[in-house]
Design a protein around this motif. Structure first.
Motif, PDB file in Angstrom:
ATOM      1  N   UNK A  64       6.330 -29.358   8.445  1.00  0.00           N
ATOM      2  CA  UNK A  64       5.831 -30.656   7.977  1.00  0.00           C
ATOM      3  C   UNK A  64       4.385 -30.794   8.401  1.00  0.00           C
ATOM      4  N   UNK A  65       3.540 -31.226   7.470  1.00  0.00           N
ATOM      5  CA  UNK A  65       2.112 -31.298   7.771  1.00  0.00           C
ATOM      6  C   UNK A  65       1.681 -32.608   8.414  1.00  0.00           C
ATOM      7  N   UNK A  66       2.161 -33.734   7.877  1.00  0.00           N
ATOM      8  CA  UNK A  66       1.670 -35.039   8.328  1.00  0.00           C
ATOM      9  C   UNK A  66       2.840 -35.992   8.545  1.00  0.00           C
ATOM     10  N   UNK A  67       2.880 -36.620   9.696  1.00  0.00           N
ATOM     11  CA  UNK A  67       3.827 -37.696   9.983  1.00  0.00           C
ATOM     12  C   UNK A  67       3.044 -38.993  10.103  1.00  0.00           C
ATOM     13  N   UNK A  68       3.406 -39.981   9.291  1.00  0.00           N
ATOM     14  CA  UNK A  68       2.776 -41.305   9.368  1.00  0.00           C
ATOM     15  C   UNK A  68       3.823 -42.299   9.858  1.00  0.00           C
ATOM     16  N   UNK A 101       7.237 -49.241  19.009  1.00  0.00           N
ATOM     17  CA  UNK A 101       6.791 -48.268  20.015  1.00  0.00           C
ATOM     18  C   UNK A 101       7.830 -47.157  20.226  1.00  0.00           C
ATOM     19  N   UNK A 102       9.039 -47.537  20.603  1.00  0.00           N
ATOM     20  CA  UNK A 102      10.063 -46.530  20.847  1.00  0.00           C
ATOM     21  C   UNK A 102      10.377 -45.750  19.575  1.00  0.00           C
ATOM     22  N   UNK A 103      10.404 -46.427  18.439  1.00  0.00           N
ATOM     23  CA  UNK A 103      10.667 -45.754  17.172  1.00  0.00           C
ATOM     24  C   UNK A 103       9.691 -44.636  16.891  1.00  0.00           C
ATOM     25  N   UNK A 104       8.377 -44.896  16.895  1.00  0.00           N
ATOM     26  CA  UNK A 104       7.410 -43.808  16.698  1.00  0.00           C
ATOM     27  C   UNK A 104       7.542 -42.695  17.736  1.00  0.00           C
ATOM     28  N   UNK A 124      -0.853 -33.241  11.819  1.00  0.00           N
ATOM     29  CA  UNK A 124      -1.401 -34.583  12.002  1.00  0.00           C
ATOM     30  C   UNK A 124      -0.285 -35.596  12.231  1.00  0.00           C
ATOM     31  N   UNK A 125      -0.496 -36.451  13.219  1.00  0.00           N
ATOM     32  CA  UNK A 125       0.397 -37.573  13.506  1.00  0.00           C
ATOM     33  C   UNK A 125      -0.452 -38.827  13.481  1.00  0.00           C
ATOM     34  N   UNK A 126      -0.096 -39.755  12.598  1.00  0.00           N
ATOM     35  CA  UNK A 126      -0.890 -40.966  12.397  1.00  0.00           C
ATOM     36  C   UNK A 126      -0.009 -42.173  12.678  1.00  0.00           C
ATOM     37  N   UNK A 127      -0.421 -43.004  13.612  1.00  0.00           N
ATOM     38  CA  UNK A 127       0.306 -44.230  13.944  1.00  0.00           C
ATOM     39  C   UNK A 127      -0.428 -45.426  13.352  1.00  0.00           C
ATOM     40  N   UNK A 128       0.278 -46.181  12.518  1.00  0.00           N
ATOM     41  CA  UNK A 128      -0.320 -47.384  11.924  1.00  0.00           C
ATOM     42  C   UNK A 128      -0.319 -48.487  12.975  1.00  0.00           C
ATOM     43  N   UNK A 129      -1.511 -48.853  13.424  1.00  0.00           N
ATOM     44  CA  UNK A 129      -1.670 -49.868  14.457  1.00  0.00           C
ATOM     45  C   UNK A 129      -2.278 -51.127  13.845  1.00  0.00           C
ATOM     46  N   UNK A 149      -3.309 -30.150  17.354  1.00  0.00           N
ATOM     47  CA  UNK A 149      -2.886 -31.377  16.687  1.00  0.00           C
ATOM     48  C   UNK A 149      -4.025 -32.393  16.616  1.00  0.00           C
ATOM     49  N   UNK A 150      -3.943 -33.249  15.610  1.00  0.00           N
ATOM     50  CA  UNK A 150      -4.785 -34.440  15.523  1.00  0.00           C
ATOM     51  C   UNK A 150      -3.856 -35.643  15.515  1.00  0.00           C
ATOM     52  N   UNK A 151      -3.921 -36.436  16.578  1.00  0.00           N
ATOM     53  CA  UNK A 151      -3.072 -37.624  16.727  1.00  0.00           C
ATOM     54  C   UNK A 151      -3.982 -38.824  16.880  1.00  0.00           C
ATOM     55  N   UNK A 152      -3.872 -39.783  15.980  1.00  0.00           N
ATOM     56  CA  UNK A 152      -4.725 -40.958  16.097  1.00  0.00           C
ATOM     57  C   UNK A 152      -4.014 -42.184  15.537  1.00  0.00           C
TER      58      UNK A 152
END
Length: 250
Positions: free
Chosen positions: A83-87, A112-115, A133-138, A181-184
């Motif tokens: 898998x390339x990208x997790x949003x 929080x716990x879910x992500x 890439x892991x992207x967290x919608x904040x 990784x790129x995590x932002x």
């Protein structure tokens, strides 16, 4: 070709994310895993329009069993390509004032716990992917530095959990940096996602376009950062929000 998994895709920002991803050519976006607790008509319609490429996967981010089953389903499709990208988009907000806050545990579990569980569960597949890439919608309302601006926004549990999500993003960024990784985390802006937000700054399409532009173009230079989308003309908006494409303060 990149594969994407998006949580909370049945409505709002999540649905627009998977819709815009599906609109991209298959040469750029190979597979979209649209996950949600339940499947609705708009998701079914998208799946019908993009057979074999738009995959519906049940996930409740508060339920480890549903996440583990989803990992098996996704792995059966992507195989060794990973898998390339997790949003991580799924989230909840409850309105009210601090003195009345009674939903903090439930909100924390989703926001929080879910992500955290999602990253843990899908990390083996993400390690096999090419983009990693892991992207967290904040949200900018999770910025501690900006709370004097957002003091009158009555969503204390949302603010607290988005600040916690930001910290978790930094920790994962540090933990996975040596693996490429790129995590932002990114704030998509105040969007007109429903009737309650009809007076918001931007259309949901505009906000999501900004997010996906960052996902596509961002490299390891943004690892561990808290980013703001860029919307031309909004860089110096005199109101609460400015969308300048720069880092947001923690």
């Amino acid at each position: 070709m990149a594969s994407y998994l998006v949580t909370g895709s049945s409505r709002g920002i999540g649905h627009e994310l998977v819709r815009q991803l599906a609109a991209q050519p298959a040469s750029e976006v190979s597979t979209i895993f649209a996950t949600s607790r339940s499947v609705n008509a708009p998701l079914q319609e998208l799946a019908g329009q993009h057979p074999g490429r738009f995959i519906l996967v049940p996930i409740d981010v508060t339920d480890r069993d549903s996440i583990n089953k989803a990992v098996e389903r996704v792995e059966s499709i992507v195989g060794d390509k990973g898998l390339d990208v997790l949003i991580n988009n799924a989230g909840v907000v409850e309105w009210g004032w601090l003195k009345d806050m009674s939903d903090l545990n439930d909100t924390f579990n989703v926001n929080v716990t879910g992500p955290h569980i999602m990253v843990q569960a899908f990390l083996p597949l993400l390690r096999k992917g090419s983009m990693k890439k892991i992207v967290n919608i904040s949200s900018s309302v999770g910025s501690i530095a900006k709370q004097p601006v957002y003091r009158q926004v009555p969503a204390p549990s949302y603010k607290i959990t988005k600040a916690a999500l930001n910290m978790m993003t930094v920790l994962y960024a540090q933990e996975l940096a040596d693996e490429g990784f790129t995590v932002f985390c990114v704030s998509p802006g105040w969007l007109r996602t429903n009737d309650a937000n009809a007076h918001a700054d931007l259309s949901v399409g505009t906000g999501v376009e900004g997010v996906l532009g960052m996902v596509r173009n961002a490299g390891v230079e943004v690892n561990g950062k808290f980013l703001n989308i860029h919307v031309p003309g909004w860089e110096n908006n005199p109101g609460f929000n400015q969308y300048d494409g720069k880092e947001l303060p923690w």
